[in-house]
Scaffold this motif. Structure first.
Motif, short mmCIF file in Angstrom:
data_model
loop_
_atom_site.label_atom_id
_atom_site.label_comp_id
_atom_site.label_asym_id
_atom_site.label_seq_id
_atom_site.Cartn_x
_atom_site.Cartn_y
_atom_site.Cartn_z
N ASP A 1 46.61 26.39 -16.80
CA ASP A 1 45.15 26.27 -16.90
C ASP A 1 44.55 27.56 -16.33
O ASP A 1 44.46 27.75 -15.12
CB ASP A 1 44.64 25.04 -16.16
N THR A 2 44.14 28.42 -17.22
CA THR A 2 43.69 29.76 -16.82
C THR A 2 42.18 29.94 -16.90
O THR A 2 41.66 30.99 -16.51
CB THR A 2 44.35 30.82 -17.72
N ASP A 3 41.46 28.94 -17.39
CA ASP A 3 40.02 29.10 -17.63
C ASP A 3 39.15 28.33 -16.64
O ASP A 3 37.98 28.08 -16.90
CB ASP A 3 39.67 28.68 -19.06
N ASN B 1 42.56 24.09 -21.02
CA ASN B 1 41.66 25.23 -21.18
C ASN B 1 40.53 24.96 -22.16
O ASN B 1 39.93 25.89 -22.70
CB ASN B 1 42.45 26.47 -21.60
N ASP B 2 40.27 23.68 -22.41
CA ASP B 2 39.21 23.28 -23.34
C ASP B 2 39.40 23.88 -24.72
O ASP B 2 38.47 24.38 -25.34
CB ASP B 2 37.83 23.65 -22.78
N ASN B 3 40.64 23.85 -25.18
CA ASN B 3 40.97 24.37 -26.51
C ASN B 3 41.30 23.18 -27.41
O ASN B 3 42.32 22.54 -27.25
CB ASN B 3 42.16 25.33 -26.41
N SER C 1 39.22 19.35 -21.09
CA SER C 1 40.45 18.96 -21.79
C SER C 1 40.82 17.52 -21.47
O SER C 1 41.11 16.73 -22.37
CB SER C 1 41.59 19.89 -21.40
N ASP D 1 51.64 21.10 -24.86
CA ASP D 1 51.95 22.53 -25.03
C ASP D 1 53.13 22.74 -25.96
O ASP D 1 53.19 23.74 -26.70
CB ASP D 1 52.23 23.15 -23.66
N PRO E 1 47.20 19.69 -16.21
CA PRO E 1 47.86 20.75 -17.00
C PRO E 1 49.19 21.15 -16.37
O PRO E 1 49.42 20.95 -15.18
CB PRO E 1 46.85 21.91 -16.94
N LYS F 1 47.18 26.39 -24.64
CA LYS F 1 47.67 25.50 -23.57
C LYS F 1 46.62 24.46 -23.22
O LYS F 1 45.42 24.75 -23.08
CB LYS F 1 48.03 26.30 -22.33
N ALA G 1 37.06 23.85 -17.51
CA ALA G 1 37.85 23.74 -18.73
C ALA G 1 38.88 22.63 -18.62
O ALA G 1 39.14 21.90 -19.58
CB ALA G 1 38.53 25.07 -19.04
N VAL G 2 39.48 22.49 -17.44
CA VAL G 2 40.43 21.39 -17.23
C VAL G 2 39.73 20.06 -17.42
O VAL G 2 40.23 19.16 -18.12
CB VAL G 2 41.05 21.47 -15.81
#
Length: 779
Positions: A700-702, A622-624, A710, A573, A695, A619, A706-707
């Protein structure tokens, strides 16, 4: 009457309750206050004074022998298994040969700790102060610290590389060959040692050194045999005095068993589980290293259980009672650590792991009746120890998975899951034989090894603080807090022209810290090898007898080790915030960010800046890809660099002798967070870092999928030391059978399709957490 084979229960859950005997025993253990126990320290000092002229292997064997001969023993009124570590349950012995400095320094503060409180009597304080002069400049800590090269010592002193546990205690992080012990007895080891001794040519100095190890091995085997006999005599004495006929019969059976195991082979489930417990216990009397684990308990106990069921000797209920008794005995073992080490292992955990499930050596599903009974026992006992790990593979049945979820619902944080589909290929790629790779178990927390064939600390060497390292890199290689120049100066962050320039500095600096961690780890290992061999543990680990070497000298079949990298998510992050907000979008200047970090976000307008760091940058978790790939790239220099360095056993016998990465940082994220200033992800100074590869808190908001995505992007096949992922879930969510089924499907997706390494769940509500803060003794 001959009983039929016990099949797994058709219903899910319904674990039943502890027997009245085990319920009373559980309450007795929980009512026991943890005291610092001086007895082992006094006996160890006596033995060192008496045998200090002996070769080190023999000295260490005599020390264990003296302790087992003289220590206080007792048999609790409700236990069916015998063996105690200290004068009372939950008392923590002192191991003076490893360290006494912190013990003396903290004698008056044990009861004043903010956590992991221990009590100590004035008499115990006086006894420990009396023996302290003997141990001055004569402990592992003294020798290890003195041996650190000057520059490396600076990294250790400043806490950038944590290795306090490595020079203040024994190794642990191992599972010995319990299967051979219960099938063939210690007598088989004794026989093999004598055969090896008969072949020695003592004109060869190396073989003469082997002689000392073999002599030491015979000493400890006899010491264990005599220790068991002490309990047999005590049980007979108490049986003679017993007025309750049932208890009299139980004590007489205990006496019979203790005259047999673990020296002779076990012939029943009861004998086998007593032998396992007794050896497990003595390993932790010999040395105070944590993460001494049981290995694949269901695999080596099941045949004894099924044979007894077929012969009408035992029921599932009786076997479960013995398993719950084993769980409670496991909890009686305790360890007092220095406060500095406590911050890395908060909660006084011993990480004594039981592994169930997985596959057989030929790739078939290994779940058996004992696997289900162990799940039942863990649920009934409802204890923080032992840890329970389930080896997942694609052929694991839905029924067994649902039963695991039912245990998860109990809120124990267990079982954890490790993935055969990742770990087995990773082991084979490193040279582990296929049949051994298929027989791996969890060791301690998330780390894995082949029980009975692997050396110490498959994970658990030094801890490297990734976020603090980033701050030093940003500060031109100088520690911002101490002002010490630790790393080469690749330029100050405020003067860098691009993110790529920062990353290049990170790459080169991380490689240097990695090199320093190797030097520190080697120094610790050298001090342990030269002065503190664990003879019993070595005898019970292959192929120390065949090579005539202790574990630290290269006696094991496999010897791979791993350090631990802390603050993975904070680093991810932080890099994402710097790259996006500073260099790409230029919303924050380099000078503004560095000043805010220096001020801990307390200066004018800096809270707004901090909110930008928290909310306006992607962050991890979140699978970003924008942030996930940054941490993959930032981790790679460590993974690449650590693979270049051998451990101290390389070329001395074991397969491997190399290093790999690991994220099993347990509670080190809290301790290392205390020494870390504010970080570019918006984290305040002195607050905990992220744990494992999970995270950062609330980032981790999704959702959990998603975690998983990631985490799966990390190079899990190279992070053989463990990719630790903790997730939290509310109890209300799992009250629905449909949601339990969804969790099973989610786990299968994570392991089968995303190739996840590990996950475990904390199922707890806010009310329980608040109560735990207010009444920690109840939890």
């Amino acid at each position: 009457m001959v009983m039929t084979k016990v099949a797994p229960k058709k219903t899910v859950g319904n674990f039943g309750k502890l027997t009245a005997k085990m319920q009373r025993y559980r309450e007795e253990i929980f009512d026991a206050k943890p005291y610092v126990d001086p007895e082992r320290a006094l006996l160890t000092t006596e033995a060192y004074q008496q045998y200090q002229d002996q070769q080190v292997d023999i000295l260490r064997a005599r020390v264990l022998e003296h302790i087992l001969q003289k220590m206080t023993i007792f048999i609790e009124k409700d236990t069916l298994l015998v063996g105690n570590q200290a004068q009372h349950n939950r008392w923590a012995p002192v191991f003076p040969e490893y360290s006494m400095n912190w013990v003396i320094d903290e004698l008056d503060t044990f009861e004043k700790r903010s956590g992991d409180v221990f009590y100590i009597t004035d008499e115990a304080k006086e006894q420990l102060r009396k023996i302290a002069p003997f141990w001055q400049h004569n402990t592992l800590e003294d020798r290890g610290y003195a041996a650190f090269p000057e520059k490396s010592r600076l990294f250790y002193d400043l806490g950038l590389i944590g290795a306090d546990g490595n020079i203040t205690s024994g190794d642990g992080h191992i599972a010995v060959n319990y299967e051979t012990v219960i099938k063939y007895g210690l007598v088989s080891y004794e026989k093999r040692i004598k055969e090896q001794m008969d072949q020695l040519d003592l004109t060869d100095i190396n073989q003469q050194k082997q002689l000392y190890f073999y002599q030491a091995g015979l000493i400890v085997i006899k010491a264990v045999h005599d220790f068991a006999d002490r309990y047999a005599q005590l049980a007979e004495k108490e049986a003679a005095d017993a007025t309750d006929q049932q208890r009299k019969d139980e004590l007489l059976e205990i006496a019979r068993i203790m005259r047999k195991v673990p020296y002779q082979p076990a012939d029943s489930f009861y004998e086998a589980i007593q032998a396992v417990w007794f050896v497990h216990l003595i390993l932790q009397i010999e040395s105070n290293g944590h993460s001494v684990s049981y290995g694949r308990l269901d695999q080596y106990l099941n045949s004894f259980y099924e044979n007894d069921v077929q012969a009408g000797k035992i029921t599932a209920e009786k076997a479960t009672e013995l398993l719950t008794n084993l769980c409670m005995k496991t909890l009686t073992i305790n360890k007092v650590r220095s406060w500095a080490h406590t911050e890395f292992s908060a909660g006084s955990p011993l990480y004594q792991n039981i592994t169930i499930g997985g596959q057989t050596k030929d790739g078939k599903d290994a779940v058996n009746p004992m696997s289900y009974l162990i799940l039942t026992a863990i649920a009934q006992a409802h204890l923080p120890q032992p840890n329970l790990t389930v080896r997942y593979h694609h052929g694991l049945s839905d029924h067994f998975m649902r039963q695991c979820v039912e245990v998860i619902k109990e809120g124990l944080g267990m079982p954890a899951f490790n993935n055969d589909e990742v770990i087995i290929p990773s082991f084979i790629a490193r040279g582990v034989k296929k049949e051994d790779a298929y027989n791996y178990s969890a060791i301690g927390c998330v780390e894995t090894a082949v029980p009975g064939k692997w050396g110490y600390r498959c994970t658990g060497m030094s801890f490297i603080n990734f976020p603090r390292t980033l701050l030093i890199v940003m500060n031109g290689g100088r520690d911002p807090e101490s002002g010490k120049q630790l790393l080469p100066n690749y330029g100050h962050f405020t003067e860098m022209k691009s993110y790529d320039e920062l990353f290049t500095a990170w790459d080169q600096s991380l490689r240097e810290i990695t090199r320093q961690s190797v030097i520190i780890e080697n120094t610790c290992d050298l001090a342990l090898e030269q002065n503190y061999p664990d003879i019993l543990c070595s005898v019970l680990t292959e192929d120390c007898i065949g090579r005539g070497k202790t574990i630290k000298e290269g006696g094991t079949i496999y010897d791979f080790i791993s350090g631990l990298q802390v603050g993975i998510a904070n680093l991810a992050d932080s890099l994402a915030a710097i790259k996006k907000l500073v260099f790409e979008e230029k919303k924050i200047t380099q000078q503004e960010l560095w000043q805010a970090l220096t001020d801990n976000f307390q200066g004018p307008g800096q809270e707004k800046l901090r909110q930008m760091l928290v909310n306006d940058a992607p962050k991890y978790g979140n699978d970003n890809d924008e942030v996930d790939q940054l941490i993959v790239q930032a981790y790679e220099p460590y993974i690449d660099e650590i693979s270049k360095y051998k451990n101290t056993r390389y070329g001395r016998g074991p397969i491997g002798g190399t290093r790999y990465a690991g994220t099993s940082s347990i509670s080190a994220n809290v301790g290392q967070g205390h020494s870390t200033l504010a970080t570019p992800d918006g984290r305040f100074a002195r607050t905990p870092l992220s744990e494992g590869c999970s995270p950062s808190h609330s980032m981790d908001t999704d959702g959990p999928t998603a975690v998983f995505k990631s985490v799966s992007k990390l190079n899990t096949k190279a992070i053989t030391g463990g990719v630790l992922l903790n997730q939290k879930m509310s109890p209300q969510l799992l009250r629905s059978p449909a949601n339990c089924e969804k969790l099973v499907l989610l786990l299968r997706t994570f392991f089968n399709r995303l190739h996840g390494y590990h996950v475990q769940y904390n199922v707890v509500d806010r009310k329980t957490l608040v109560d735990a803060q207010e009444h920690p003794d109840k939890h």
